[in-house]
Design a protein around this motif. Structure first.
Motif, PDB file in Angstrom:
ATOM      1  N   THR A  48      31.025   9.897   7.080  1.00  0.00           N
ATOM      2  CA  THR A  48      31.333   9.513   5.708  1.00  0.00           C
ATOM      3  C   THR A  48      31.822  10.745   4.951  1.00  0.00           C
ATOM      4  O   THR A  48      31.771  11.869   5.468  1.00  0.00           O
ATOM      5  CB  THR A  48      30.100   8.900   5.019  1.00  0.00           C
ATOM      6  OG1 THR A  48      29.046   9.853   5.034  1.00  0.00           O
ATOM      7  CG2 THR A  48      29.674   7.607   5.704  1.00  0.00           C
ATOM      8  N   SER A  49      32.265  10.554   3.714  1.00  0.00           N
ATOM      9  CA  SER A  49      32.939  11.622   2.983  1.00  0.00           C
ATOM     10  C   SER A  49      32.077  12.857   2.736  1.00  0.00           C
ATOM     11  O   SER A  49      32.537  13.980   2.948  1.00  0.00           O
ATOM     12  CB  SER A  49      33.482  11.102   1.652  1.00  0.00           C
ATOM     13  OG  SER A  49      32.441  10.632   0.836  1.00  0.00           O
ATOM     14  N   THR A  50      30.848  12.693   2.293  1.00  0.00           N
ATOM     15  CA  THR A  50      30.033  13.867   1.941  1.00  0.00           C
ATOM     16  C   THR A  50      29.696  14.727   3.155  1.00  0.00           C
ATOM     17  O   THR A  50      29.924  15.941   3.122  1.00  0.00           O
ATOM     18  CB  THR A  50      28.762  13.442   1.177  1.00  0.00           C
ATOM     19  OG1 THR A  50      29.170  12.760  -0.019  1.00  0.00           O
ATOM     20  CG2 THR A  50      27.913  14.647   0.803  1.00  0.00           C
ATOM     21  N   ALA A  53      32.853  16.532   4.271  1.00  0.00           N
ATOM     22  CA  ALA A  53      33.220  17.615   3.358  1.00  0.00           C
ATOM     23  C   ALA A  53      32.306  18.822   3.557  1.00  0.00           C
ATOM     24  O   ALA A  53      32.778  19.967   3.587  1.00  0.00           O
ATOM     25  CB  ALA A  53      33.165  17.137   1.911  1.00  0.00           C
ATOM     26  N   LEU A  54      31.011  18.583   3.685  1.00  0.00           N
ATOM     27  CA  LEU A  54      30.058  19.692   3.844  1.00  0.00           C
ATOM     28  C   LEU A  54      30.290  20.470   5.132  1.00  0.00           C
ATOM     29  O   LEU A  54      30.300  21.701   5.128  1.00  0.00           O
ATOM     30  CB  LEU A  54      28.622  19.166   3.781  1.00  0.00           C
ATOM     31  CG  LEU A  54      28.152  18.653   2.430  1.00  0.00           C
ATOM     32  CD1 LEU A  54      26.776  18.002   2.550  1.00  0.00           C
ATOM     33  CD2 LEU A  54      28.129  19.773   1.402  1.00  0.00           C
ATOM     34  N   THR A  99      34.129  18.296  -2.321  1.00  0.00           N
ATOM     35  CA  THR A  99      33.427  17.046  -2.014  1.00  0.00           C
ATOM     36  C   THR A  99      33.939  15.912  -2.899  1.00  0.00           C
ATOM     37  O   THR A  99      34.166  14.797  -2.413  1.00  0.00           O
ATOM     38  CB  THR A  99      31.903  17.218  -2.185  1.00  0.00           C
ATOM     39  OG1 THR A  99      31.460  18.240  -1.280  1.00  0.00           O
ATOM     40  CG2 THR A  99      31.156  15.925  -1.883  1.00  0.00           C
ATOM     41  N   LEU A 100      34.141  16.207  -4.184  1.00  0.00           N
ATOM     42  CA  LEU A 100      34.705  15.188  -5.074  1.00  0.00           C
ATOM     43  C   LEU A 100      36.104  14.775  -4.618  1.00  0.00           C
ATOM     44  O   LEU A 100      36.460  13.597  -4.661  1.00  0.00           O
ATOM     45  CB  LEU A 100      34.721  15.689  -6.512  1.00  0.00           C
ATOM     46  CG  LEU A 100      33.350  15.845  -7.170  1.00  0.00           C
ATOM     47  CD1 LEU A 100      33.482  16.523  -8.531  1.00  0.00           C
ATOM     48  CD2 LEU A 100      32.640  14.503  -7.291  1.00  0.00           C
ATOM     49  N   LYS A 103      35.714  12.540  -1.535  1.00  0.00           N
ATOM     50  CA  LYS A 103      35.246  11.203  -1.947  1.00  0.00           C
ATOM     51  C   LYS A 103      36.412  10.410  -2.539  1.00  0.00           C
ATOM     52  O   LYS A 103      36.602   9.235  -2.209  1.00  0.00           O
ATOM     53  CB  LYS A 103      34.114  11.320  -2.961  1.00  0.00           C
ATOM     54  CG  LYS A 103      32.782  11.656  -2.347  1.00  0.00           C
ATOM     55  CD  LYS A 103      31.705  11.645  -3.405  1.00  0.00           C
ATOM     56  CE  LYS A 103      30.347  11.770  -2.796  1.00  0.00           C
ATOM     57  NZ  LYS A 103      29.920  10.605  -2.045  1.00  0.00           N
TER      58      LYS A 103
END
Length: 168
Positions: A48-50, A53-54, A99-100, A103
């Motif tokens: 998933t996105s978070t 991104a991390l 992260t934004l 998303k």
């Protein structure tokens, strides 16, 4: 045209120009690492996105930290309070922005009906745009705050502003 070329070459050879050029190399290597990590996280591991991104940010941040010391000609053991902690604080702000952006990219890919490779490429493109923004932000902070010449700042503070002779 030769005059403009000489001025540009002179600026690139200045201390700021050399550091900026080195920072571009650091950013390019770091961006490449993050793009590869994001592509793998999104396209292969279907994160998933978070988390994507991390993981991507962390891979690039480690590369950026090591190479940024080279860009600003830092040698030896890093000064934890003046270099390491501020670097990671700045990186924490960057991860919020990235992260934004990821998303938004995931959601907008869904809105646009993108799947598969198109989805991955769209997310990578938005990540690239966000990184371009944070690149400029990081350079300004790194150059003028984090890795600023301490002796120049101290000398300027001790001597005060440049004085203009009377009658000029």
């Amino acid at each position: 045209m030769a005059f403009a070329d000489n001025r540009l070459w002179g600026k690139l050879r200045s201390k700021v120009g050399v550091r900026f050029t080195r920072f571009v190399v650091v950013a390019a290597v770091s961006l490449t690492v993050t793009e590869i990590a994001l592509t793998l996280c999104n396209g292969v591991f279907h994160m998933t996105s978070t988390p994507a991104a991390l993981v991507s940010w962390f891979c690039g941040a480690v590369v950026s930290y090591v190479l940024s010391r080279w860009a600003w000609e830092r040698k030896g053991k890093p000064d934890v309070l003046r270099e390491t902690v501020p670097f990671w604080v700045i990186s924490a702000v960057v991860i919020v922005i990235l992260t934004l952006a990821v998303k938004f990219a995931y959601h907008s890919a869904t809105w646009l009906g993108l799947t598969g490779v198109k989805h991955v490429l769209w997310v990578d493109f938005i990540w690239l745009l966000a990184n371009c923004f944070t690149f400029l932000l990081r350079f300004l902070i790194f150059h003028y705050v984090l890795f600023a010449e301490r002796t120049t700042a101290a000398r300027a503070a001790a001597t005060g502003p440049d004085t203009v002779p009377p009658g000029t």
